[in-house]
Design a protein around this motif. Structure first.
Motif, short mmCIF file in Angstrom:
data_model
loop_
_atom_site.label_atom_id
_atom_site.label_comp_id
_atom_site.label_asym_id
_atom_site.label_seq_id
_atom_site.Cartn_x
_atom_site.Cartn_y
_atom_site.Cartn_z
N CYS A 6 0.82 -1.20 0.00
CA CYS A 6 0.00 0.00 0.00
C CYS A 6 0.86 1.25 0.00
O CYS A 6 0.35 2.34 -0.16
CB CYS A 6 -0.93 0.01 1.21
SG CYS A 6 -0.09 0.09 2.79
N HIS A 32 -10.23 17.44 7.53
CA HIS A 32 -10.63 16.87 6.24
C HIS A 32 -11.50 15.62 6.36
O HIS A 32 -11.97 15.11 5.35
CB HIS A 32 -9.37 16.52 5.42
CG HIS A 32 -8.48 17.69 5.19
ND1 HIS A 32 -7.42 18.02 6.02
CD2 HIS A 32 -8.49 18.65 4.22
CE1 HIS A 32 -6.79 19.10 5.57
NE2 HIS A 32 -7.43 19.51 4.47
N GLY A 35 -11.05 8.99 5.39
CA GLY A 35 -11.09 8.56 4.00
C GLY A 35 -9.79 8.89 3.28
O GLY A 35 -8.95 9.64 3.79
N CYS A 36 -9.67 8.31 2.08
CA CYS A 36 -8.47 8.53 1.26
C CYS A 36 -7.20 8.25 2.08
O CYS A 36 -6.29 9.08 2.15
CB CYS A 36 -8.43 9.95 0.70
SG CYS A 36 -9.81 10.35 -0.37
N TRP A 37 -7.18 7.10 2.67
CA TRP A 37 -6.08 6.79 3.57
C TRP A 37 -4.74 6.71 2.85
O TRP A 37 -3.70 6.96 3.44
CB TRP A 37 -6.37 5.47 4.29
CG TRP A 37 -7.55 5.53 5.21
CD1 TRP A 37 -8.77 4.99 5.02
CD2 TRP A 37 -7.60 6.21 6.46
NE1 TRP A 37 -9.60 5.27 6.07
CE2 TRP A 37 -8.91 6.03 6.98
CE3 TRP A 37 -6.71 6.98 7.21
CZ2 TRP A 37 -9.32 6.56 8.20
CZ3 TRP A 37 -7.12 7.51 8.43
CH2 TRP A 37 -8.41 7.30 8.91
N ARG A 38 -4.79 6.33 1.60
CA ARG A 38 -3.52 6.21 0.87
C ARG A 38 -2.84 7.56 0.70
O ARG A 38 -1.62 7.67 0.82
CB ARG A 38 -3.78 5.56 -0.49
CG ARG A 38 -2.54 5.41 -1.35
CD ARG A 38 -2.86 4.63 -2.60
NE ARG A 38 -3.00 3.21 -2.35
CZ ARG A 38 -2.12 2.30 -2.78
NH1 ARG A 38 -1.06 2.67 -3.46
NH2 ARG A 38 -2.29 1.03 -2.52
N SER A 39 -3.65 8.56 0.45
CA SER A 39 -3.06 9.88 0.23
C SER A 39 -2.93 10.68 1.51
O SER A 39 -2.29 11.74 1.53
CB SER A 39 -3.92 10.66 -0.77
OG SER A 39 -5.23 10.82 -0.26
N LEU A 40 -3.55 10.19 2.57
CA LEU A 40 -3.56 10.96 3.82
C LEU A 40 -2.17 11.21 4.40
O LEU A 40 -1.88 12.35 4.80
CB LEU A 40 -4.44 10.24 4.85
CG LEU A 40 -4.64 10.94 6.20
CD1 LEU A 40 -6.03 10.63 6.74
CD2 LEU A 40 -3.60 10.55 7.24
N GLY A 50 -0.77 4.53 4.69
CA GLY A 50 -2.18 4.84 4.91
C GLY A 50 -2.87 3.84 5.80
O GLY A 50 -3.72 4.18 6.64
N ARG A 54 -4.86 4.57 9.24
CA ARG A 54 -6.24 4.14 9.47
C ARG A 54 -6.37 3.34 10.75
O ARG A 54 -7.27 3.57 11.57
CB ARG A 54 -6.71 3.30 8.29
CG ARG A 54 -8.07 2.69 8.48
CD ARG A 54 -8.46 1.80 7.31
NE ARG A 54 -9.56 0.94 7.71
CZ ARG A 54 -9.40 -0.25 8.26
NH1 ARG A 54 -8.18 -0.73 8.45
NH2 ARG A 54 -10.44 -0.96 8.62
#
Length: 410
Positions: A6, A32, A35-40, A50, A54
């Motif tokens: 990931c 924010h 969500g959008c854990w990959r970009s977080l 990410g 999470r």
DNA sequence: AAGCATCGCAACCGCGCGTCA
DNA sequence: TTGACGCGCGGTTGCGATGCT
């Protein structure tokens, strides 16, 4: 073929989170949302993947999390939910506000499993521990393990002297604990099992056959055990919820094993009925011919006379919040007194047992692993003869455990 | 008091599943 | 159909806390 990682592991931190990292994550999610854990991580300035973000948020940082020890009520709720849902930790967690699936999973593995073993209940099946481990099972459930490399023995409680060690559970097969009889080998025993659970799962019945040497060893090691265990090597021997289908296969065995067949030829007839709540007295029957080993019968006769202490578990079902108790009975006539004599018994158990109806409606004797017989006490004589178990009582929707009734006929 | 063993919990890992573009 | 993604699960690891000798 696994999934791609990931994140790039070389550029991420691992291990415990620092306060600064926690604060960065909290601040970002406050602004924010989730969500959008990959970009977080990149957006929040965190050198974490990410998935780690999470987990950290869900399991530790969420503001609605409830910290601290689990209450007794939560314990019982988890146990009940697990009996319904199995290892669906997220589903269980959804019913416990402020608790996470990971937290519940850890708590289950470190506390509740042990708790159930101490009650004589298999934490996987939520049934009384009936089975003797066998060496050829392929779907066995090991006893709870700890972080150490050695397996953990069953928890030590005041009642473990009659509780078998964590036993191997054979999926899709059920153990039948057939009580011994004081009559002759050829006596016909009508064994009626009514097994009730509060859900539609795990309603199979298993027959377990052990070889003679194991049976003898078991009986020697557990002098309170007054039973014969029957093992089947046919994993399809299961009953359906309509009580109708037992495997028609003949259960053969080697010369070292108890021999069963489903041919009715006198001998031991076992009427086996599995019922789901609500259930009535309707049963279907499967007759199994037993050719008892005289040596075992004789040994069991001797064991009966050595019984002094009796163990049971029962529910306090005076209200809708049933609680499970266990205890020891020394005296066959004064249950409440015997209960309070044992300091290991919860005080509330004494109150629950002070009325015979509590026992009559919901007790399972752990000596024989059998419930109270209709209109008769348990064969181990741990219950007064006046106690009754009726199908109507057993069918009460507030009951969520296994019933086993047995009667003898001549 | 020190060393060791054990326990409990947070965190991680690999994988499978469902959804969606 | 395929791959990215989020999510959930079982299993495991690492480490601090605690208990024991």
């Amino acid at each position: 073929m696994g999934r791609s990682p990931c994140c790039e592991k070389e550029h991420t931190n691992k291990g415990a989170w620092t306060k600064e990292e926690d604060q960065r994550l909290i601040n970002y999610i406050k602004l924010h949302g989730e969500g959008c854990w990959r970009s977080l991580p990149k957006a929040a300035g965190l050198l974490r993947c990410g998935k780690s973000c999470r987990l950290r948020w869900i399991n530790y940082l969420r503001p609605d999390l409830k910290r601290g020890n689990f209450t007794e009520e939560e314990d019982e709720l988890i146990i009940n939910l697990h009996s319904l849902l199995g290892n669906k930790w997220s589903l269980i967690a959804s019913r416990l506000p402020g608790r996470t699936d990971n937290e519940i999973k850890n708590y289950w593995n470190t506390h509740i499993k042990r708790k159930l073993y101490s009650r004589g209940i298999d934490p996987q099946t939520h049934r009384p521990l009936l089975l003797i481990p066998t060496t050829n099972t392929t779907t066995s459930t090991p006893p709870p393990k700890t972080s150490t490399t050695t397996s953990t023995p069953p928890p030590k409680t005041s009642t473990t002297s009659t509780s078998p060690p964590p036993t191997t559970t054979i999926t899709s097969t059920t153990a039948v604990a057939a009580t011994s009889s004081s009559s002759s080998d050829n006596q016909n025993i009508k064994l009626t099992m009514l097994m009730g659970k509060g859900n539609n799962n795990n309603n199979n019945m298993n027959i377990m056959m052990i070889n003679k040497s194991n049976a003898n060893a078991k009986l020697n090691n557990h002098p309170h055990d007054d039973r014969v265990l029957i093992e089947s090597n046919n994993s399809t021997s299961s009953a359906t919820s309509d009580h109708s289908n037992m495997s028609s296969s003949t259960l053969t065995s080697s010369s070292e094993q108890l021999v069963f067949s489903q041919t009715v030829q006198g001998g031991l007839n076992l009427d086996l009925s599995i019922g789901l709540l609500p259930f009535g007295p309707t049963t279907s029957t499967t007759s199994i011919k037993l050719q008892p080993q005289p040596q075992i019968q004789q040994q069991k006769q001797q064991i009966i006379h050595k019984q002094h202490d009796h163990y049971y578990f029962t529910y306090d079902h005076d209200d809708n919040n049933r609680k499970l108790f266990y205890g020891r009975i020394k005296n066959s006539t004064n249950i409440a007194q015997s209960c309070t004599e044992n300091p290991s018994v919860l005080p509330a158990a004494a109150a629950a047992l002070s009325t015979s109806t509590s026992i009559a409606n919901s007790s399972v004797c752990l000596c024989c692993r059998l419930g109270l017989q209709k209109n008769q006490p348990c064969r181990c004589n741990s219950m007064p003869t006046s106690t009754l178990v009726t199908p109507a009582a057993a069918a009460l929707p507030t009951h969520n455990y296994i019933y086993t009734y047995y009667t003898t006929t001549t």
